[in-house]
Design an enzyme around this catalytic site. Structure first.
Site, PDB file in Angstrom:
ATOM      1  N   ASN A   1       0.841  -1.210   0.000  1.00 13.28           N
ATOM      2  CA  ASN A   1       0.000   0.000   0.000  1.00 13.28           C
ATOM      3  C   ASN A   1       0.863   1.241   0.000  1.00 13.28           C
ATOM      4  OD1 ASN A   1      -2.441  -1.446   0.405  1.00 13.28           O
ATOM      5  ND2 ASN A   1      -2.083  -1.493   2.607  1.00 13.28           N
TER       6      ASN A   1
ATOM      7  N   LEU B   1       1.720 -10.174  22.462  1.00 11.20           N
ATOM      8  CA  LEU B   1       0.918  -9.500  23.485  1.00 11.20           C
ATOM      9  C   LEU B   1       1.408  -8.068  23.706  1.00 11.20           C
ATOM     10  CD1 LEU B   1       1.215 -12.598  25.818  1.00 11.20           C
ATOM     11  CD2 LEU B   1      -0.926 -11.910  24.722  1.00 11.20           C
TER      12      LEU B   1
ATOM     13  N   GLU C   1      -4.447  -9.169   3.792  1.00 11.80           N
ATOM     14  CA  GLU C   1      -4.810  -7.925   3.102  1.00 11.80           C
ATOM     15  C   GLU C   1      -4.958  -8.145   1.597  1.00 11.80           C
ATOM     16  OE1 GLU C   1      -3.280  -4.338   6.065  1.00 11.80           O
ATOM     17  OE2 GLU C   1      -2.063  -4.805   4.309  1.00 11.80           O
TER      18      GLU C   1
ATOM     19  N   ASP D   1       4.629  -6.647  12.426  1.00  6.58           N
ATOM     20  CA  ASP D   1       5.217  -6.975  11.116  1.00  6.58           C
ATOM     21  C   ASP D   1       6.727  -7.207  11.246  1.00  6.58           C
ATOM     22  OD1 ASP D   1       2.750  -6.746   9.896  1.00  6.58           O
ATOM     23  OD2 ASP D   1       3.058  -4.661   9.279  1.00  6.58           O
TER      24      ASP D   1
ATOM     25  N   ASN E   1       5.638  -4.664   4.497  1.00  4.22           N
ATOM     26  CA  ASN E   1       6.365  -4.415   5.758  1.00  4.22           C
ATOM     27  C   ASN E   1       7.079  -5.683   6.233  1.00  4.22           C
ATOM     28  OD1 ASN E   1       5.273  -1.859   5.754  1.00  4.22           O
ATOM     29  ND2 ASN E   1       3.774  -2.237   7.385  1.00  4.22           N
TER      30      ASN E   1
ATOM     31  N   THR F   1       3.538   1.175  15.580  1.00  7.28           N
ATOM     32  CA  THR F   1       3.139   0.733  14.241  1.00  7.28           C
ATOM     33  C   THR F   1       4.195  -0.230  13.709  1.00  7.28           C
ATOM     34  OG1 THR F   1       2.585   3.043  13.930  1.00  7.28           O
ATOM     35  CG2 THR F   1       2.262   1.618  12.037  1.00  7.28           C
TER      36      THR F   1
ATOM     37  N   GLY G   1       7.238   5.694  12.468  1.00  5.01           N
ATOM     38  CA  GLY G   1       7.074   5.193  11.100  1.00  5.01           C
ATOM     39  C   GLY G   1       6.925   3.684  11.058  1.00  5.01           C
TER      40      GLY G   1
ATOM     41  N   GLY H   1       4.990  -8.889  25.681  1.00  5.13           N
ATOM     42  CA  GLY H   1       5.804  -9.978  25.144  1.00  5.13           C
ATOM     43  C   GLY H   1       5.042 -10.916  24.226  1.00  5.13           C
TER      44      GLY H   1
HETATM   45  P1  ATP Z   1       1.086  -3.974  14.818  1.00  8.89           P
HETATM   46  O1  ATP Z   1      -0.282  -4.325  14.272  1.00  8.89           O
HETATM   47  O2  ATP Z   1       1.190  -2.591  15.379  1.00  8.89           O
HETATM   48  O3  ATP Z   1       2.190  -4.272  13.848  1.00  8.89           O
HETATM   49  P2  ATP Z   1       0.673  -6.266  16.545  1.00  8.89           P
HETATM   50  O4  ATP Z   1      -0.557  -5.990  17.339  1.00  8.89           O
HETATM   51  O5  ATP Z   1       0.572  -7.222  15.415  1.00  8.89           O
HETATM   52  O6  ATP Z   1       1.363  -4.912  16.079  1.00  8.89           O
HETATM   53  P3  ATP Z   1       2.062  -6.571  19.046  1.00  8.89           P
HETATM   54  O7  ATP Z   1       1.549  -7.726  19.808  1.00  8.89           O
HETATM   55  O8  ATP Z   1       1.609  -5.213  19.461  1.00  8.89           O
HETATM   56  O9  ATP Z   1       1.831  -6.833  17.505  1.00  8.89           O
HETATM   57  O10 ATP Z   1       3.657  -6.542  19.110  1.00  8.89           O
HETATM   58  C1  ATP Z   1       4.485  -7.549  18.574  1.00  8.89           C
HETATM   59  C2  ATP Z   1       5.724  -7.694  19.441  1.00  8.89           C
HETATM   60  O11 ATP Z   1       6.413  -6.441  19.460  1.00  8.89           O
HETATM   61  C3  ATP Z   1       5.442  -8.016  20.898  1.00  8.89           C
HETATM   62  O12 ATP Z   1       5.320  -9.416  21.113  1.00  8.89           O
HETATM   63  C4  ATP Z   1       6.667  -7.430  21.595  1.00  8.89           C
HETATM   64  O13 ATP Z   1       7.740  -8.352  21.563  1.00  8.89           O
HETATM   65  C5  ATP Z   1       7.015  -6.221  20.718  1.00  8.89           C
HETATM   66  N1  ATP Z   1       6.461  -4.981  21.278  1.00  8.89           N
HETATM   67  C6  ATP Z   1       5.246  -4.428  21.038  1.00  8.89           C
HETATM   68  N2  ATP Z   1       5.059  -3.303  21.760  1.00  8.89           N
HETATM   69  C7  ATP Z   1       6.212  -3.123  22.471  1.00  8.89           C
HETATM   70  C8  ATP Z   1       6.661  -2.150  23.417  1.00  8.89           C
HETATM   71  N3  ATP Z   1       5.890  -1.117  23.779  1.00  8.89           N
HETATM   72  N4  ATP Z   1       7.907  -2.306  23.943  1.00  8.89           N
HETATM   73  C9  ATP Z   1       8.710  -3.325  23.578  1.00  8.89           C
HETATM   74  N5  ATP Z   1       8.349  -4.286  22.694  1.00  8.89           N
HETATM   75  C10 ATP Z   1       7.119  -4.192  22.158  1.00  8.89           C
END
Ligand code: ATP
Length: 303
Positions: free
Chosen positions: A11, A220, A139, A252, A43, A248, A287, A224
């Site tokens: 995109n 999560l 997507e 990915d 990404n 963001t 970004g 983690g």
């Molecule tokens: P997005 O859609 O924004 O790409 P997502 O919801 O698919 O993210 P998340 O579960 O938010 O994925 O994050 C993926 C991984 O990134 C987590 O398991 C963790 O290891 C790392 N992570 C996410 N947020 C943080 C944070 N605030 N600090 C450190 N590591 C993070």
């Protein structure tokens, strides 16, 4: 080295900043329009390439002026782009508006991503070898992803699925999925059970393993991730404590980095640690693609 074939979206993210979001019918002034190549497929491909993977992108761009930029950005990362097709009409475009409090609204216009059909995979599946990895998201049309999973499985290719945005994956596909990587929202969409804590995540992962998926990783956010496989191996990987400025593409980045490490055959704990470090570094910068770290940076962080 196994190839990582990403079958997914590209995109152009068009970002506009405003003081306050407009009301219906209202015209307001915006400032600082920016164009950033994005899309979950692209990404994850960039994340895998920066981790040193041999990456092939399969998907579709349009015949508009964004198409060239979407493809050249991937080429600049060393990603193989011969399997990106051109479809008449617009490319995928995400119209993103961010207000002064940082709150955003996004209109995702799928464009050419929505025209990438199962038949478009014939040529790429001709060059797949066992040991390769396919990496798919949600997507592009689900029928294409479903066909990719079925065909890859038949060819002995490792299937990684990130069912995002959330989709109810049909149960008959579960035994064909080697690795399912998903966040809390996506687990809930598939299992119909919320995962407010690690124990619920453990139960959901167990349920998915018992339904046929070989390994499951539930991410999560800052709490983690939880890995579980069909042999009952269960690994919780805490996130690294970093100064998060923009989450963001954390997911990915995690997925692309994990795909490379697991393709290298490293022990699962090391793959998870590596992916967790990659995602932690990504959240420290603003970004999407611009924040994705290189292998060098990730290894230096882990030292
Ligand atoms: P997005 O859609 O924004 O790409 P997502 O919801 O698919 O993210 P998340 O579960 O938010 O994925 O994050 C993926 C991984 O990134 C987590 O398991 C963790 O290891 C790392 N992570 C996410 N947020 C943080 C944070 N605030 N600090 C450190 N590591 C993070």
């Amino acid at each position: 080295m196994s190839k990582i074939i990403v079958i997914g979206s590209m995109n152009m993210d068009i970002v506009n900043h405003v003081e306050n979001h407009p009301q219906p019918g209202e015209t307001i002034k915006g400032w600082g329009t920016a164009y950033h190549p994005g899309g979950k497929g692209a990404n994850q491909a960039v994340a895998a390439a920066r981790s040193g993977g041999q990456v092939v992108m399969a998907g579709a761009v349009g015949t508009d002026s964004f198409a060239g930029k979407l493809v050249s950005t991937l080429q600049d990362e060393g990603i193989h782009t011969d399997f990106i097709l051109k479809k008449e009409g617009t490319s995928g475009i995400a119209f993103i508006t961010v207000d002064s409090s940082g709150e955003n609204t996004i209109i995702l216009s799928e464009g050419s991503n929505g025209k990438f059909m199962p038949d478009d995979l014939v040529r790429i599946f001709g060059m797949l070898e066992s040991g390769d990895i396919i990496l798919a998201q949600n997507e592009i049309p689900w029928q294409t992803t479903e066909y990719a999973i079925q065909t890859a499985h038949k060819k002995g290719v490792h299937v990684i699925l990130n069912p995002a945005p959330a989709v109810k994956v049909p149960k008959q596909l579960f035994p064909l999925i080697d690795t399912l990587i998903l966040n809390e929202t996506e687990v809930e969409a598939i299992t119909n059970t919320p995962v407010p804590d690690i124990n619920q995540a453990r139960m959901a992962a167990k349920q998915l393993n018992e339904s046929g998926i070989k390994e499951v990783i539930i991410t999560l956010g800052k709490n983690g991730s939880l890995y579980r496989n069909q042999e009952g191996l269960d690994i919780f990987t805490p996130s690294f404590s970093v100064n998060a400025v923009d989450t963001t593409s954390a997911g990915d980045t995690f997925i692309g980095a994990f795909a490379v490490e697991s393709g290298l055959g490293h022990p699962i704990q090391e793959c998870l640690q590596y992916a967790t470090a990659a995602a932690a570094l990504a959240v420290t910068l603003k970004g999407a693609q611009s924040s994705i770290p290189t292998r060098e940076k990730i290894l230096a962080f882990l030292k």
